[in-house]
Write a protein that holds these residues in place. Structure first.
Motif, short mmCIF file in Angstrom:
data_model
loop_
_atom_site.label_atom_id
_atom_site.label_comp_id
_atom_site.label_asym_id
_atom_site.label_seq_id
_atom_site.Cartn_x
_atom_site.Cartn_y
_atom_site.Cartn_z
N UNK A 50 -4.47 2.75 -11.38
CA UNK A 50 -5.67 3.46 -10.96
C UNK A 50 -5.94 3.38 -9.47
N UNK A 51 -5.52 2.04 -8.83
CA UNK A 51 -5.87 1.97 -7.58
C UNK A 51 -4.77 2.32 -6.58
N UNK A 52 -3.59 2.26 -7.20
CA UNK A 52 -2.17 2.73 -6.49
C UNK A 52 -1.76 1.40 -6.04
N UNK A 53 -0.28 1.72 -5.69
CA UNK A 53 0.72 0.49 -5.33
C UNK A 53 0.33 0.02 -3.85
N UNK A 54 -0.32 0.94 -3.06
CA UNK A 54 -0.77 0.51 -1.51
C UNK A 54 -1.68 -0.70 -1.83
N UNK A 55 -2.82 -0.28 -2.56
CA UNK A 55 -3.74 -1.36 -2.86
C UNK A 55 -3.33 -2.65 -3.51
N UNK A 56 -2.43 -2.27 -4.41
CA UNK A 56 -2.23 -3.51 -5.19
C UNK A 56 -1.23 -4.48 -4.41
N UNK A 57 -0.34 -3.76 -3.64
CA UNK A 57 0.21 -4.91 -2.68
C UNK A 57 -0.70 -5.65 -1.63
N UNK A 58 -1.58 -4.64 -1.45
CA UNK A 58 -2.76 -5.70 -0.41
C UNK A 58 -3.37 -6.75 -1.29
N UNK A 230 -5.51 6.62 2.08
CA UNK A 230 -4.74 6.00 1.00
C UNK A 230 -3.49 6.88 0.64
N UNK A 231 -2.50 6.20 0.52
CA UNK A 231 -1.17 6.97 0.06
C UNK A 231 -0.84 7.01 -1.26
N UNK A 232 -0.18 8.22 -1.71
CA UNK A 232 0.22 8.21 -3.15
C UNK A 232 1.25 6.90 -3.35
N UNK A 233 1.53 6.74 -4.77
CA UNK A 233 2.58 5.75 -5.14
C UNK A 233 3.85 6.11 -4.39
#
Length: 244
Positions: A50-58, A230-233
């Motif tokens: 839902x939130x994407x890999x970028x947010x997940x990494x942060x 925001x970047x896509x995954x």
């Protein structure tokens, strides 16, 4: 007499969030923490859709990894916590690998470094355990005005110093009277690991990695994700692979 409603602990107590007691009590405490971590990481994986890999990494790097558990490294003796920390590291790395599959050993070595050193900021907790406990114990001993003999007897500091100096062949050996802050001890470990990686990278790889250590070269990696940036995954994974 105390009220019967007051719980009486015989094996250990939880002091400001850190376990203090016998080995069984501490191991049980961290078994529960491991379950909590697994559930948290699984929730993060699911949220990543839902939130994407970028947010997940942060969230992983800023809220769940080294920063979340370093308090235990500072308050629990490494003889009890080192193996537990290594288990936490594996869980954190498995989660990161799900964001960027197929990383090699050299890539992982770079990921462990701070962002300012061209890495991804995912320190291995187990590699900084002894340094964290040394710094914390030295600060406590200084405040309590404890002598070296007392500290060494209760916490086996001489053995910990030997282990630290053996594992990290730094320019200057760490001694009890020369212990500095954990930040500086951990930075020295990071510098040592960076020098090891620099010996492996050659040619264009070394030039590329050096360029990642510039002042503004890491802004995209740690920027708070918004609808505007925001970047896509796929975009984020590609950017990370190009970085590594």
């Amino acid at each position: 007499r105390f009220s019967k409603a007051i719980e009486r602990c015989t094996n250990g107590v939880n002091v400001l969030g850190s376990p203090l007691g016998n080995r069984a009590f501490i191991e049980d405490f961290f078994e529960k923490k491991e379950v909590e971590l697994k559930d948290l990481l699984e929730s993060l994986r699911k949220a990543g859709n839902v939130i994407g890999s970028q947010c997940s990494f942060l969230l992983l790097s800023k809220c769940i990894s080294f920063c979340r558990f370093v308090f235990y490294a500072r308050t629990v003796h490494p003889s009890l916590f080192l193996k537990i920390a290594a288990g936490f590291d594996i869980l954190i790395w498995d989660c990161f690998s799900s964001l960027v599959p197929g990383l090699t050993g050299e890539m992982f070595s770079q990921v462990e470094l701070p962002v300012s050193m061209g890495g991804m900021g995912l320190r291995r907790l187990s590699e900084h355990c002894i340094a964290a406990f040394l710094a914390s114990s030295h600060e406590a001993a200084t405040y309590l005005k404890l002598k070296w003999e007392e500290v060494n007897e209760h916490w086996s500091m001489e053995d910990l110093l030997d282990s630290h100096n053996t594992q990290w062949q730094l320019d200057e050996r760490v001694t009890w009277d020369k212990i500095i802050t954990q930040k500086k001890l951990s930075t020295a470990i990071d510098e040592y690991k960076r020098s090891e990686l620099a010996d492996i990278k050659v040619g264009i790889e070394l030039t590329h990695w050096t360029s990642l250590q510039g002042e503004f070269s890491n802004a995209w990696l740690m920027a708070t994700s918004t609808f505007d940036n925001r970047m896509s995954n796929t975009e984020w994974e590609t950017a990370v692979r190009l970085r590594l």
